[in-house]
Design a protein around this motif. Structure first.
Motif, PDB file in Angstrom:
ATOM      1  N   PHE A  85       0.845  -1.182   0.000  1.00 33.46           N
ATOM      2  CA  PHE A  85       0.000   0.000   0.000  1.00 33.46           C
ATOM      3  C   PHE A  85       0.886   1.239   0.000  1.00 33.46           C
ATOM      4  N   ILE A  86       0.643   2.126  -0.950  1.00 33.69           N
ATOM      5  CA  ILE A  86       1.397   3.372  -1.034  1.00 33.69           C
ATOM      6  C   ILE A  86       0.693   4.397  -0.151  1.00 33.69           C
ATOM      7  N   VAL A  87       1.433   5.018   0.746  1.00 36.31           N
ATOM      8  CA  VAL A  87       0.878   5.998   1.673  1.00 36.31           C
ATOM      9  C   VAL A  87       1.102   7.387   1.093  1.00 36.31           C
ATOM     10  N   ASP A  88       0.006   8.058   0.716  1.00 39.46           N
ATOM     11  CA  ASP A  88       0.084   9.420   0.198  1.00 39.46           C
ATOM     12  C   ASP A  88      -0.147  10.448   1.299  1.00 39.46           C
ATOM     13  N   ASP A  89      -1.060  10.131   2.214  1.00 37.78           N
ATOM     14  CA  ASP A  89      -1.433  11.088   3.243  1.00 37.78           C
ATOM     15  C   ASP A  89      -2.031  10.321   4.417  1.00 37.78           C
ATOM     16  N   VAL A  90      -1.876  10.847   5.603  1.00 33.80           N
ATOM     17  CA  VAL A  90      -2.461  10.263   6.800  1.00 33.80           C
ATOM     18  C   VAL A  90      -3.295  11.326   7.483  1.00 33.80           C
ATOM     19  N   GLU A  91      -4.560  11.001   7.721  1.00 38.61           N
ATOM     20  CA  GLU A  91      -5.452  11.947   8.371  1.00 38.61           C
ATOM     21  C   GLU A  91      -6.324  11.194   9.363  1.00 38.61           C
ATOM     22  N   PRO A  92      -6.101  11.403  10.666  1.00 41.59           N
ATOM     23  CA  PRO A  92      -6.956  10.736  11.660  1.00 41.59           C
ATOM     24  C   PRO A  92      -8.408  11.168  11.489  1.00 41.59           C
ATOM     25  N   VAL A  93      -9.319  10.231  11.662  1.00 41.28           N
ATOM     26  CA  VAL A  93     -10.749  10.497  11.539  1.00 41.28           C
ATOM     27  C   VAL A  93     -11.392  10.238  12.900  1.00 41.28           C
ATOM     28  N   GLU A  94     -12.114  11.211  13.394  1.00 46.39           N
ATOM     29  CA  GLU A  94     -12.783  11.070  14.686  1.00 46.39           C
ATOM     30  C   GLU A  94     -13.984  10.131  14.554  1.00 46.39           C
ATOM     31  N   ALA A  95     -14.177   9.299  15.542  1.00 48.68           N
ATOM     32  CA  ALA A  95     -15.363   8.436  15.582  1.00 48.68           C
ATOM     33  C   ALA A  95     -16.581   9.288  15.920  1.00 48.68           C
ATOM     34  N   PRO A  96     -17.756   8.894  15.452  1.00 51.50           N
ATOM     35  CA  PRO A  96     -18.974   9.633  15.816  1.00 51.50           C
ATOM     36  C   PRO A  96     -19.164   9.664  17.328  1.00 51.50           C
ATOM     37  N   ALA A  97     -19.911  10.645  17.822  1.00 52.47           N
ATOM     38  CA  ALA A  97     -20.082  10.839  19.262  1.00 52.47           C
ATOM     39  C   ALA A  97     -21.228  10.015  19.868  1.00 52.47           C
ATOM     40  N   PHE A  98     -22.292   9.733  19.154  1.00 52.88           N
ATOM     41  CA  PHE A  98     -23.445   8.962  19.632  1.00 52.88           C
ATOM     42  C   PHE A  98     -24.041   9.523  20.928  1.00 52.88           C
ATOM     43  N   PRO A  99     -24.380  10.818  20.974  1.00 51.14           N
ATOM     44  CA  PRO A  99     -24.896  11.417  22.214  1.00 51.14           C
ATOM     45  C   PRO A  99     -26.212  10.812  22.701  1.00 51.14           C
ATOM     46  N   SER A 100     -26.983  10.200  21.803  1.00 52.66           N
ATOM     47  CA  SER A 100     -28.271   9.605  22.200  1.00 52.66           C
ATOM     48  C   SER A 100     -28.104   8.254  22.891  1.00 52.66           C
ATOM     49  N   GLY A 101     -26.881   7.701  22.837  1.00 52.81           N
ATOM     50  CA  GLY A 101     -26.676   6.374  23.417  1.00 52.81           C
ATOM     51  C   GLY A 101     -27.168   5.255  22.516  1.00 52.81           C
ATOM     52  N   ARG A 102     -27.424   5.580  21.260  1.00 52.99           N
ATOM     53  CA  ARG A 102     -27.838   4.573  20.272  1.00 52.99           C
ATOM     54  C   ARG A 102     -26.931   4.706  19.057  1.00 52.99           C
ATOM     55  N   ALA A 103     -26.621   3.567  18.438  1.00 53.84           N
ATOM     56  CA  ALA A 103     -25.757   3.574  17.259  1.00 53.84           C
ATOM     57  C   ALA A 103     -26.178   2.467  16.306  1.00 53.84           C
ATOM     58  N   VAL A 104     -25.960   2.696  15.029  1.00 52.45           N
ATOM     59  CA  VAL A 104     -26.136   1.666  14.011  1.00 52.45           C
ATOM     60  C   VAL A 104     -24.786   1.531  13.323  1.00 52.45           C
ATOM     61  N   PHE A 105     -24.205   0.329  13.416  1.00 54.69           N
ATOM     62  CA  PHE A 105     -22.917   0.041  12.794  1.00 54.69           C
ATOM     63  C   PHE A 105     -23.142  -0.893  11.623  1.00 54.69           C
ATOM     64  N   ARG A 106     -22.607  -0.537  10.472  1.00 60.66           N
ATOM     65  CA  ARG A 106     -22.637  -1.411   9.299  1.00 60.66           C
ATOM     66  C   ARG A 106     -21.198  -1.756   8.953  1.00 60.66           C
ATOM     67  N   THR A 107     -20.915  -3.044   8.868  1.00 63.22           N
ATOM     68  CA  THR A 107     -19.538  -3.439   8.594  1.00 63.22           C
ATOM     69  C   THR A 107     -19.275  -3.487   7.101  1.00 63.22           C
ATOM     70  N   THR A 108     -18.047  -3.165   6.762  1.00 58.60           N
ATOM     71  CA  THR A 108     -17.611  -3.210   5.373  1.00 58.60           C
ATOM     72  C   THR A 108     -16.895  -4.521   5.082  1.00 58.60           C
ATOM     73  N   THR A 109     -16.481  -5.222   6.132  1.00 58.78           N
ATOM     74  CA  THR A 109     -15.877  -6.555   6.013  1.00 58.78           C
ATOM     75  C   THR A 109     -16.683  -7.509   6.886  1.00 58.78           C
ATOM     76  N   PRO A 110     -16.658  -8.790   6.565  1.00 61.58           N
ATOM     77  CA  PRO A 110     -17.466  -9.761   7.315  1.00 61.58           C
ATOM     78  C   PRO A 110     -17.095  -9.843   8.795  1.00 61.58           C
ATOM     79  N   VAL A 111     -18.108 -10.076   9.608  1.00 66.06           N
ATOM     80  CA  VAL A 111     -17.940 -10.299  11.040  1.00 66.06           C
ATOM     81  C   VAL A 111     -17.727 -11.795  11.258  1.00 66.06           C
ATOM     82  N   VAL A 112     -16.669 -12.125  11.979  1.00 66.34           N
ATOM     83  CA  VAL A 112     -16.342 -13.507  12.309  1.00 66.34           C
ATOM     84  C   VAL A 112     -16.657 -13.691  13.786  1.00 66.34           C
ATOM     85  N   MET A 113     -17.413 -14.746  14.120  1.00 65.09           N
ATOM     86  CA  MET A 113     -17.804 -14.967  15.509  1.00 65.09           C
ATOM     87  C   MET A 113     -17.812 -16.451  15.823  1.00 65.09           C
ATOM     88  N   LYS A 114     -17.174 -16.816  16.912  1.00 65.82           N
ATOM     89  CA  LYS A 114     -17.145 -18.195  17.380  1.00 65.82           C
ATOM     90  C   LYS A 114     -18.246 -18.400  18.405  1.00 65.82           C
TER      91      LYS A 114
END
Length: 162
Positions: A25-54
Motif C-alpha cells: 500500500f502506497i501511503v500518500d497522506d495520513v489523516e486521523p478520523v474522529e469516531a462519531p459521538a453517539f450522544p443519544s446512546g444509540r448507534a447503528v454500525f454497518r460493517t464493510t468486512t465480514p464479522v467472524v464470531m465463534k
C-alpha cells in the motif's frame, strides 16, 4: 487513546509503503478520523468486512460437538456472543460495558476466508457483513466504532463503515 492515534499517524506519515502480506500500500497522506459521538446512546454500525464470531460448539443437550463452532447472524448463539464480545472490548478499554445489541437490521451473504496458523495451513473462517443497532454509553459506542464488530478485527474482519 489519542496518543496512540497520534503515534500511528506519525509513524505512517514517515512511511511511503506498507507491506501487508503480498499487498503493498502506497501511503500518500495520513489523516486521523474522529469516531462519531453517539450522544443519544444509540448507534447503528454497518460493517464493510465480514464479522467472524465463534460460538460454544454445543448442541441442544449441552454436549460439546466441536471446538471450531463458527456462527453467522441469525443463528441461535450469534447475538449473545457478539454482545459479549463488544462488552469485553469495552472492559479492555476501561469503559462502561453496559451495552445491548438491540437488533441485527441487515446481514449479507456468508463468506469464508482462508487463514493461516503458526502451526500449519490453518483453515477457513466463515462470516458475513452486518448492520447492527446498539445502545449503550456514548463514549463506549464511539470507541467500539473505531475497533469493530466480532473477532479478528486486527486481521481485517468486522470493520465498520458507518
Amino acid at each position: 487513546m489519542s496518543e496512540v492515534v497520534e503515534g500511528w499517524a506519525a509513524a505512517l506519515s514517515s512511511t511511503s509503503v506498507i507491506a501487508w502480506g503480498p499487498a503493498a500500500f502506497i501511503v500518500d497522506d495520513v489523516e486521523p478520523v474522529e469516531a462519531p459521538a453517539f450522544p443519544s446512546g444509540r448507534a447503528v454500525f454497518r460493517t464493510t468486512t465480514p464479522v467472524v464470531m465463534k460460538a460454544s460448539g454445543m448442541d441442544a443437550s449441552g454436549a460439546r460437538t466441536t471446538r471450531q463452532a463458527w456462527c453467522l447472524p441469525g443463528e441461535p448463539e450469534w447475538d449473545v456472543y457478539v454482545e459479549g464480545n463488544l462488552r469485553r472490548k469495552a472492559e479492555t478499554l476501561g469503559l462502561d460495558p453496559d451495552l445491548t445489541l438491540e437488533d441485527v437490521t441487515w446481514a449479507g451473504p456468508k463468506r469464508s476466508f482462508a487463514v493461516s496458523s503458526a502451526s500449519g495451513p490453518g483453515g477457513k473462517k466463515p462470516g458475513a457483513c452486518v448492520e447492527v443497532a446498539l445502545s449503550g454509553p456514548p463514549e463506549t459506542l464511539s470507541a467500539l466504532h473505531s475497533w469493530g464488530v466480532g473477532q479478528a478485527n486486527s486481521a481485517g474482519m468486522g470493520w465498520i463503515s458507518s
